[in-house]
Design a protein around this motif. Structure first.
Motif, PDB file in Angstrom:
ATOM      1  N   THR A   1      17.254  15.267  18.939  1.00 45.68           N
ATOM      2  CA  THR A   1      15.160  15.408  19.017  1.00 45.68           C
ATOM      3  C   THR A   1      15.057  14.947  17.516  1.00 45.68           C
ATOM      4  N   GLY A   2      15.756  15.705  16.618  1.00 41.32           N
ATOM      5  CA  GLY A   2      14.341  16.345  15.167  1.00 41.32           C
ATOM      6  C   GLY A   2      13.610  16.985  15.295  1.00 41.32           C
ATOM      7  N   THR A   3      13.521  17.306  16.516  1.00 40.70           N
ATOM      8  CA  THR A   3      12.210  18.568  16.642  1.00 40.70           C
ATOM      9  C   THR A   3      12.537  20.060  15.395  1.00 40.70           C
ATOM     10  N   PHE A   4      11.319  20.193  15.333  1.00 44.59           N
ATOM     11  CA  PHE A   4      11.462  21.934  14.660  1.00 44.59           C
ATOM     12  C   PHE A   4      11.956  22.771  15.822  1.00 44.59           C
ATOM     13  N   SER A   5      11.361  22.840  17.342  1.00 40.02           N
ATOM     14  CA  SER A   5      11.664  23.549  18.090  1.00 40.02           C
ATOM     15  C   SER A   5      12.583  23.298  18.058  1.00 40.02           C
ATOM     16  N   LYS A   6      14.056  24.793  18.999  1.00 41.45           N
ATOM     17  CA  LYS A   6      15.149  23.980  19.187  1.00 41.45           C
ATOM     18  C   LYS A   6      15.286  24.431  20.781  1.00 41.45           C
ATOM     19  N   GLN A   7      16.518  23.188  21.226  1.00 34.83           N
ATOM     20  CA  GLN A   7      16.168  22.989  22.688  1.00 34.83           C
ATOM     21  C   GLN A   7      17.769  24.012  23.264  1.00 34.83           C
ATOM     22  N   GLN A   8      18.178  23.952  21.934  1.00 32.86           N
ATOM     23  CA  GLN A   8      19.398  25.566  22.049  1.00 32.86           C
ATOM     24  C   GLN A   8      19.491  25.980  20.782  1.00 32.86           C
ATOM     25  N   TYR A   9      19.480  27.409  21.738  1.00 33.00           N
ATOM     26  CA  TYR A   9      19.136  28.552  20.539  1.00 33.00           C
ATOM     27  C   TYR A   9      20.115  29.088  19.916  1.00 33.00           C
TER      28      TYR A   9
ATOM     29  N   LEU B   1      25.032  31.778  34.673  1.00 36.79           N
ATOM     30  CA  LEU B   1      24.531  30.504  34.795  1.00 36.79           C
ATOM     31  C   LEU B   1      23.169  29.808  34.370  1.00 36.79           C
ATOM     32  N   MET B   2      22.919  29.147  33.933  1.00 38.33           N
ATOM     33  CA  MET B   2      21.740  29.017  34.094  1.00 38.33           C
ATOM     34  C   MET B   2      20.563  27.868  33.905  1.00 38.33           C
ATOM     35  N   PRO B   3      21.005  27.275  34.669  1.00 39.60           N
ATOM     36  CA  PRO B   3      20.397  25.299  34.382  1.00 39.60           C
ATOM     37  C   PRO B   3      18.667  25.594  33.850  1.00 39.60           C
ATOM     38  N   ASN B   4      18.701  24.402  33.271  1.00 42.25           N
ATOM     39  CA  ASN B   4      16.852  24.444  32.476  1.00 42.25           C
ATOM     40  C   ASN B   4      16.627  23.035  32.671  1.00 42.25           C
ATOM     41  N   ILE B   5      15.473  23.449  32.935  1.00 47.99           N
ATOM     42  CA  ILE B   5      14.382  22.135  32.424  1.00 47.99           C
ATOM     43  C   ILE B   5      13.489  21.772  31.424  1.00 47.99           C
ATOM     44  N   GLN B   6      13.524  21.246  30.613  1.00 43.64           N
ATOM     45  CA  GLN B   6      12.661  21.264  29.226  1.00 43.64           C
ATOM     46  C   GLN B   6      11.464  20.231  28.873  1.00 43.64           C
ATOM     47  N   TYR B   7       9.941  20.983  28.876  1.00 42.47           N
ATOM     48  CA  TYR B   7       9.596  19.429  28.465  1.00 42.47           C
ATOM     49  C   TYR B   7       8.554  19.645  26.607  1.00 42.47           C
ATOM     50  N   ILE B   8       8.610  18.516  26.199  1.00 39.83           N
ATOM     51  CA  ILE B   8       7.844  18.649  25.062  1.00 39.83           C
ATOM     52  C   ILE B   8       7.347  17.797  24.656  1.00 39.83           C
ATOM     53  N   ALA B   9       5.794  18.575  24.974  1.00 39.54           N
ATOM     54  CA  ALA B   9       4.799  17.010  24.364  1.00 39.54           C
ATOM     55  C   ALA B   9       3.775  17.763  22.938  1.00 39.54           C
ATOM     56  N   HIS B  10       3.724  15.706  22.495  1.00 41.75           N
ATOM     57  CA  HIS B  10       3.610  15.425  21.693  1.00 41.75           C
ATOM     58  C   HIS B  10       4.491  16.131  20.110  1.00 41.75           C
ATOM     59  N   PRO B  11       6.089  16.008  19.953  1.00 41.90           N
ATOM     60  CA  PRO B  11       6.930  16.595  19.407  1.00 41.90           C
ATOM     61  C   PRO B  11       6.608  16.116  18.017  1.00 41.90           C
ATOM     62  N   ASP B  12       7.069  16.730  17.220  1.00 42.05           N
ATOM     63  CA  ASP B  12       7.317  16.360  15.366  1.00 42.05           C
ATOM     64  C   ASP B  12       8.848  15.926  15.497  1.00 42.05           C
ATOM     65  N   ASN B  13       9.454  15.419  14.585  1.00 37.89           N
ATOM     66  CA  ASN B  13      10.731  15.130  13.706  1.00 37.89           C
ATOM     67  C   ASN B  13      10.556  15.255  13.065  1.00 37.89           C
ATOM     68  N   SER B  14       9.919  16.707  12.328  1.00 38.25           N
ATOM     69  CA  SER B  14      10.771  17.137  10.704  1.00 38.25           C
ATOM     70  C   SER B  14      11.899  17.412  10.602  1.00 38.25           C
ATOM     71  N   GLY B  15      13.190  17.455  11.719  1.00 36.60           N
ATOM     72  CA  GLY B  15      14.313  17.575  11.608  1.00 36.60           C
ATOM     73  C   GLY B  15      14.550  16.092  10.706  1.00 36.60           C
ATOM     74  N   ILE B  16      14.577  15.342  11.263  1.00 33.62           N
ATOM     75  CA  ILE B  16      14.828  13.441  11.440  1.00 33.62           C
ATOM     76  C   ILE B  16      13.528  12.754  10.767  1.00 33.62           C
ATOM     77  N   ALA B  17      13.262  12.647  10.031  1.00 32.61           N
ATOM     78  CA  ALA B  17      12.012  12.702   8.810  1.00 32.61           C
ATOM     79  C   ALA B  17      12.621  11.510   8.081  1.00 32.61           C
ATOM     80  N   ASN B  18      13.718  10.648   8.345  1.00 32.30           N
ATOM     81  CA  ASN B  18      14.161   9.633   7.334  1.00 32.30           C
ATOM     82  C   ASN B  18      14.040   9.112   8.482  1.00 32.30           C
ATOM     83  N   THR B  19      13.116   8.042   9.959  1.00 30.98           N
ATOM     84  CA  THR B  19      12.832   7.362  10.578  1.00 30.98           C
ATOM     85  C   THR B  19      11.881   6.790  11.012  1.00 30.98           C
TER      86      THR B  19
END
Length: 474
Positions: A133-141, A425-443
């Motif tokens: 995803t390349g986001t600043f926020s992490k989907q797995q802490y 066990l913790m099933p979860n659903i996440q949603y990111i609105a207006h995501p950045d791509n700071s982790g994968i900038a060269n795209t």
């Protein structure tokens, strides 16, 4: 899209083996609680009325704890997949095993108020935000760094003085273990505010476990429910690639000085509607890179090159709190805990300038499931102008166009299923609105909103064996 089937398979086999190993003694042996934990003799009564020593592993570990050696072990595994949004779509699995001990030197050596702590960590896998995803926020802490190896993440001496009002720690420490914490915040999978808020985690100059650095931390309890805490922590970027056994400071780049004031009332036996309020800040003297300009004063996104150093120090402040607002009756373990916080960078040479978050954890959503949880988390990030311009220029160079929306929102909804003692066990659903791509900038991709499905498994192996830490003597 990257997914290591071999790693995931090996992890599943390892989890199964640990469960089988622990199931016999753990599920048959109730954990010692209260004052009895410290004096537990692990005796059982035979049919003839005599007593014999309980030689189960659980009882042996509890006797060891009563003598001053408390063993800790945890296993966390987090899977995440994003069927839409982000720089790309894919799935990853990450995890961490840690094991350590707390040694009560008063019981072992007669050193009043002294103790020693150590923990080793083993991470595996790469996070979804790192590879997909390349986001600043992490989907797995749990994803901490790119070096999946054993790390010595805690190696420290602790001394309590003045009737335990003063607590001093010296050794190899991680800053994130002692500051900007709310216990409720880690009952989620996304790395938005678990441990510490993501903005502080990434931009505060903190040393992040499993990569510890030299430090001294001092905490003073100004009253029964208030404290002030501060310390000095080495900043050393080489520790993340190290196994933690290189104690040299030759590659240190500065120090981070955090400070925190706290007001807490968290013992439900005394006050059923507990709370925490924490106000803090930090200053880091390590060099800070300019997010936009290279060393020639040009746009790094368009022209490449190394980032120039900013002529400022990292600094920031935060305020956070949580509060139990409901219990069906004062002695019930079921409760609703709400939390909120804000973290603010005091300079602009960063990816994000501000984070605001809130949410709740409902423990015992059903009377028949008193240890299950339902969690909802919402977080807002404000991107700096310099980072937005850098990503725009890097996208142009890659053949794309468009600018990221600087206002990013993340949401997580989860259900924590308490499978057995020590296993969730913790099933979860996440949603990111207006995501950045700071982790994968060269795209050339301007990422769209991200939908994530996750599964978080936590195994407290100590609790699985019925091990409880002995209470301190009154």
């Amino acid at each position: 899209m990257k997914f290591n089937h071999h790693t995931f398979g090996a992890t599943a086999v390892g989890l199964g083996s640990l469960c089988c190993l622990a199931a016999g003694p753990a599920f048959g042996s109730p954990a010692a609680t209260g004052d009895t934990a410290a004096t537990h003799t692990a005796a059982v009564t035979s049919s003839a009325g005599s007593t014999r020593k309980d030689d189960s592993l659980s009882a042996s570990l509890q006797r060891l704890a009563a003598r001053g050696v408390f063993l800790r072990a945890n296993l966390i595994n987090q899977y995440a997949t994003n069927p839409r949004g982000g720089v790309d779509q894919g799935r990853t699995n990450v995890g961490q095993f840690n094991i350590g001990a707390d040694l009560d030197l008063d019981k072992l050596l007669g050193a009043g108020g002294g103790s020693f702590h150590f923990t080793v960590y083993r991470d595996y896998g790469n996070g979804l935000n790192h590879d997909v995803t390349g986001t600043f926020s992490k989907q797995q802490y749990i994803y901490k760094n790119e070096f999946p190896q054993w790390h010595l993440g805690l190696f420290a001496y602790e001394q309590k003085l003045l009737d335990n009002r003063l607590d001093i720690l010296v050794g190899r420490l991680g800053t994130t273990s002692y500051y900007a914490h709310l216990a409720t915040n880690c009952q989620f999978q996304s790395g938005v505010h678990c441990g510490v808020p993501r903005l502080i985690n990434s931009e505060g100059g903190y040393s992040l476990l499993p990569s510890a650095t030299w430090a001294m931390n001092v905490k003073y309890h100004t009253s029964k429910h208030t404290y002030v805490e501060t310390g000095v922590y080495e900043v050393n970027p080489t520790t993340s690639a190290s196994n933690g056994l290189d104690f040299s400071v030759a590659n240190a780049t500065g120090v981070t000085i955090p400070v925190e004031f706290g007001w807490t009332h968290t013992d439900p036996r005394v006050y059923p509607y507990g709370f925490e309020v924490k106000l803090g800040g930090y200053l880091s003297t390590a060099p800070l890179n300019d997010p936009f300009y290279n060393t020639k004063g040009q746009s790094r996104g368009l022209h490449g090159g190394a980032a120039r150093h900013a002529d400022t120090n990292r600094s920031g402040a935060y305020l956070m709190a949580d509060h139990v607002v409901w219990r069906p009756h004062p002695t019930s373990s079921r409760n609703l805990n709400v939390f909120a916080g804000i973290a603010q960078q005091l300079e602009t040479d960063e990816i994000m300038r501000q984070q605001i978050y809130t949410g709740f954890v409902l423990t015992g959503p059903f009377a028949g499931r008193p240890q299950d949880t339902v969690g909802l988390s919402l977080s807002y990030f404000d991107m700096t102008d310099a980072e937005r311009d850098y990503l725009r220029d890097a996208r142009i160079k890659a053949g794309g166009h468009g600018s990221n929306n600087p206002h990013q929102y993340t949401v997580e909804l989860n259900y924590g299923w308490h499978v057995a003692r020590g296993i969730t066990l913790m099933p979860n659903i996440q949603y990111i609105a207006h995501p950045d791509n700071s982790g994968i900038a060269n795209t050339k991709v301007l990422p769209k909103d991200i939908l994530v499905y996750g599964l978080n498994m936590q195994m407290n192996i100590s609790a699985l064996f019925g091990l409880r830490k002995p209470q301190a003597a009154e």
